[in-house]
Scaffold this motif. Structure first.
Motif, PDB file in Angstrom:
ATOM      1  N   GLY A 114       0.696  -1.174   0.168  1.00 41.12           N
ATOM      2  CA  GLY A 114      -0.097   0.140   0.074  1.00 41.12           C
ATOM      3  C   GLY A 114       1.154   1.354   0.232  1.00 41.12           C
ATOM      4  N   GLY A 115       2.287   1.093   0.152  1.00 43.79           N
ATOM      5  CA  GLY A 115       3.077   2.419   0.360  1.00 43.79           C
ATOM      6  C   GLY A 115       3.101   3.007  -0.932  1.00 43.79           C
ATOM      7  N   GLY A 148      -4.511   1.628   5.997  1.00 41.50           N
ATOM      8  CA  GLY A 148      -4.893   2.994   5.999  1.00 41.50           C
ATOM      9  C   GLY A 148      -4.493   3.994   4.642  1.00 41.50           C
ATOM     10  N   ALA A 149      -3.099   3.550   4.154  1.00 47.58           N
ATOM     11  CA  ALA A 149      -2.704   4.377   2.796  1.00 47.58           C
ATOM     12  C   ALA A 149      -3.822   4.316   1.758  1.00 47.58           C
ATOM     13  N   PHE A 150      -4.442   3.150   1.725  1.00 47.63           N
ATOM     14  CA  PHE A 150      -5.432   2.910   0.407  1.00 47.63           C
ATOM     15  C   PHE A 150      -6.810   3.908   0.796  1.00 47.63           C
TER      16      PHE A 150
ATOM     17  N   ALA B  56      -4.293  13.387   7.562  1.00 52.65           N
ATOM     18  CA  ALA B  56      -3.712  12.091   7.267  1.00 52.65           C
ATOM     19  C   ALA B  56      -2.135  12.483   6.857  1.00 52.65           C
ATOM     20  N   GLU B  57      -1.611  12.064   7.864  1.00 52.92           N
ATOM     21  CA  GLU B  57      -0.145  12.522   7.878  1.00 52.92           C
ATOM     22  C   GLU B  57       0.876  11.573   6.736  1.00 52.92           C
ATOM     23  N   PHE B  88       5.925   7.906   9.306  1.00 48.80           N
ATOM     24  CA  PHE B  88       7.111   7.327   9.440  1.00 48.80           C
ATOM     25  C   PHE B  88       7.401   6.377   8.382  1.00 48.80           C
ATOM     26  N   ASP B  89       6.417   5.627   7.816  1.00 52.02           N
ATOM     27  CA  ASP B  89       6.447   4.663   6.785  1.00 52.02           C
ATOM     28  C   ASP B  89       7.046   5.334   5.451  1.00 52.02           C
TER      29      ASP B  89
END
Lengths: 323, 325
Positions: A114-115, A148-150, B56-57, B88-89
């Motif tokens: 998802g990154g 969450g990224a999605f 949404a950081e 941080f990711d």
């Protein structure tokens, strides 16, 4: 779909599978190491998506060898990267999971599930800002749609009406966890429905994938805003070479392989596109030769020098770095 | 000019020249920035360039990475450092690594601004410092700015640099007054000798540097000595050259930071001195840092959790007496 494109798609699907089997073979011999995620079974989706989305930018995952080749990277430089060689597309520093080539607008090769999605959204923002609506295609698996990224990305893409195509390859498994055990429904497009136009296609059929993505890109170019396409597919191998695939029954695998995208499209070639058996064999022979050449190239290619360790940590040197 | 005005001025000047520079973050636009750093910029450059994001950081930094790939020069603002943990990711897995993983094919000209530190009774989830983690990530440049002039020049340099920069500010510095020398040709990655001296080298950065400067008079008087005070200014790279010259001259090192002591950034400086300058030292180095506790709300407890002018003065004097000064 035009005849020449059909030929190209079949060539790349066939080449892709041969490439992956060779990669598997060389993983066994130790020429390739680390994590190796094979794309066998998903070739229709990987190839047809890249051929259909011929303009614009692409962000994808760690299962990307075939996509990289379909996007235009030469198989030999991709294989050299898998072998960790200096002439690999990422200089031997990325490996199988991190294939980059900005000259083909291909930005990885991201191994954080998802990154890559927020990166693709940012790129789509930049493109729209620059007045370019060719669009960005971001590819991810069903597993990424639970993170969450999605969800953040759907929200932002829809808020700014960005030219982005979310392509979900739903092979039903996040490593070994079936989607039914990780989400309340099998169809992940339902998550995107409140935000944007969605469509579901059979990801094992290259023509279906191709047509859907072609249509989506033309909508993006007209300023339509984000689109979500879900393609149902099936990987024939484990998640990676270190996965023995014990969580799927032989019956499930049989069902999965019955949908093999290669015989399906070969039949299309013969019946709809009027290729002869000989013509198809010639295409296959060319692909086999290309893979053979890629293996020879990668085998004979040079290792990176030790100096490469310190290269490209930063783009710009600063004067006062002392260690 | 105030520290926040210097930062605003740096953004404004560069945005006027280069339309590829965009700002994104929570309340950076219509609201004017929670510390007013981006005040007035949305009116001048519009909502396409000064982008109010959702809370949404992960996406703020993740989108900035994608914008940089797409040819822009994004300046992302994290409202306060604690919130950055959600990003941080993106900071560590993406922002710091794409240039290396792609063997130099991708570059990321981007800045993430980080207001941080113990402000005034904001409690444990709004008071932390993360320079120790950020400076340990290969591929990130990390600036820490404590001075109005440095803030102006350093932010401009950070935006113009073709590498990803984490730009650390301290929340108590935004209203600090100072002069900006617009003709200054400083290298903002070089450490700043704020006060020259010959007996003790005191190294610090960010807001606590001001407390060090306030404690110096009493220390010098009591120990009858002369302190050299250095502002690190950059935590990656570290200007070891300037530090080495000073420590070879003074033979003594005091490292002062606000952050928790264990694993704090100062441990890198002291470990480097132990490895490289051991025989130049006349005394064991002294580290003054925050307590290893989450930052408490109560003012008395909060102040007890970090170094203050009084505690710095007292600790340096004690250490000086013990070590023949």
């Amino acid at each position: 779909m035009e005849k020449l494109i059909a030929q190209d798609i079949y060539y790349l699907m066939y080449l892709g599978r041969a490439f992956e089997y060779k990669a598997k073979e060389h993983y066994m011999t130790g020429d390739i190491s680390g994590f190796l995620h094979l794309d066998i079974g998903q070739e229709a989706l990987s190839v047809a998506s890249m051929k259909a989305f011929e303009k614009g930018d692409v962000f994808t995952t760690y299962r990307e060898h075939i996509m990289a080749i379909a996007r235009g990277m030469e198989p030999k430089y991709v294989m050299a990267e898998l072998f960790g060689k200096a002439s690999g597309v990422s200089g031997g520093k990325g490996g199988s999971m991190h294939l980059f080539d900005p000259s083909h607008f291909f930005y990885g090769g991201d191994a954080i599930v998802g990154g890559q999605i927020p990166n693709a959204v940012g790129c789509a923002y930049a493109r729209k800002y620059q007045g370019n609506l060719e669009g960005v295609m971001v590819v991810f698996g069903d597993g990424a749609t639970n993170g969450g990224a999605f969800f953040e990305s759907l929200n932002i893409a829809a808020t700014h009406k960005l030219p982005i195509l979310f392509l979900c390859e739903n092979n039903e498994y996040a490593i070994g966890t079936n989607i039914k055990r990780a989400a309340p429904f099998r169809e992940q497009y339902k998550k995107a429905e409140p935000y944007m136009l969605t469509k579901a296609v059979d990801g094992m059929k290259a023509d279906e994938v191709y047509n859907a993505i072609k249509e989506a890109q033309s909508l993006l170019e007209k300023g339509h805003g984000p689109i979500f396409i879900e393609a149902y597919t099936c990987r024939f191998e484990g998640h990676s070479m270190s996965d023995a695939n014990l969580y799927r029954s032989s019956q499930e695998m049989k069902h999965c392989k019955a949908k093999d995208p290669l015989p399906y499209f070969k039949n299309k070639m013969l019946t709809e596109f009027n290729f002869t058996q000989e013509e198809i064999e010639a295409v296959e022979k060319k692909a086999d030769e290309s893979v053979q050449e890629a293996v020879e190239f990668a085998t004979n290619a040079k290792e990176p020098s030790l100096d490469a360790l310190y290269e490209h940590v930063f783009y710009e040197e600063l004067n006062n770095v002392v260690s | 000019m105030l520290y926040r005005e210097a930062l605003n001025r740096a953004l404004d000047e560069l945005m006027e020249k280069d339309e590829n520079i965009v700002i994104l973050g929570e309340d950076v636009g219509l609201y004017g920035g929670s510390y007013r750093v981006s005040e007035g910029l949305v009116e001048k450059y519009g909502e396409k360039r000064v982008i109010d994001t959702p809370i949404a950081e992960l996406s703020i930094v993740g989108n900035a990475v994608g914008m940089a790939i797409g040819g822009l020069r994004p300046v992302a603002e994290i409202m306060t450092a604690n919130f950055s943990l959600l990003a941080f990711d993106q900071i560590i897995n993406h922002m710091s690594k794409f240039h290396y993983m792609s063997n130099g094919k991708i570059k990321l000209p981007m800045v993430v601004r980080f207001p941080q530190g113990v402000s005034r009774q904001l409690a444990a989830q709004h008071s932390e410092s993360y320079e120790q983690m950020l400076s340990a990530v290969p591929g990130l440049r990390v600036i820490s700015t404590s001075d109005v002039n440095h803030a102006y020049h350093a932010l401009k340099k950070a935006i113009l640099l073709d590498d990803p920069v984490v730009f650390i500010e301290h929340e108590l510095l935004y209203n600090k007054k100072g002069e900006v020398n617009f003709n200054d040709t400083m290298d903002p990655f070089k450490a700043r000798i704020v006060k020259e001296g010959k007996d003790i080298t005191i190294v610090s950065y960010l807001k606590i540097l001001d407390d060090v400067l306030k404690s110096v008079d009493a220390i010098e008087k009591e120990l009858n000595c002369n302190c050299e005070v250095i502002d690190l200014c950059s935590l990656n790279p570290i200007d070891y050259d300037t530090l080495a010259k000073s420590i070879e001259k003074t033979s003594r090192l005091v490292m002062v930071e606000e952050d928790h002591k264990t694993g704090g950034f100062g441990s890198q400086i002291v470990s480097w001195v132990a490895e490289e300058l051991f025989y130049s030292l006349d005394a064991p180095p002294l580290r003054i840092a925050g307590e290893d506790v989450p930052i408490p709300y109560n003012r008395k407890l909060e102040l007890a959790s970090i170094p203050t002018v009084d505690s710095i003065t007292q600790k340096v004097i004690e250490w000086g007496h013990k070590n023949g000064l």
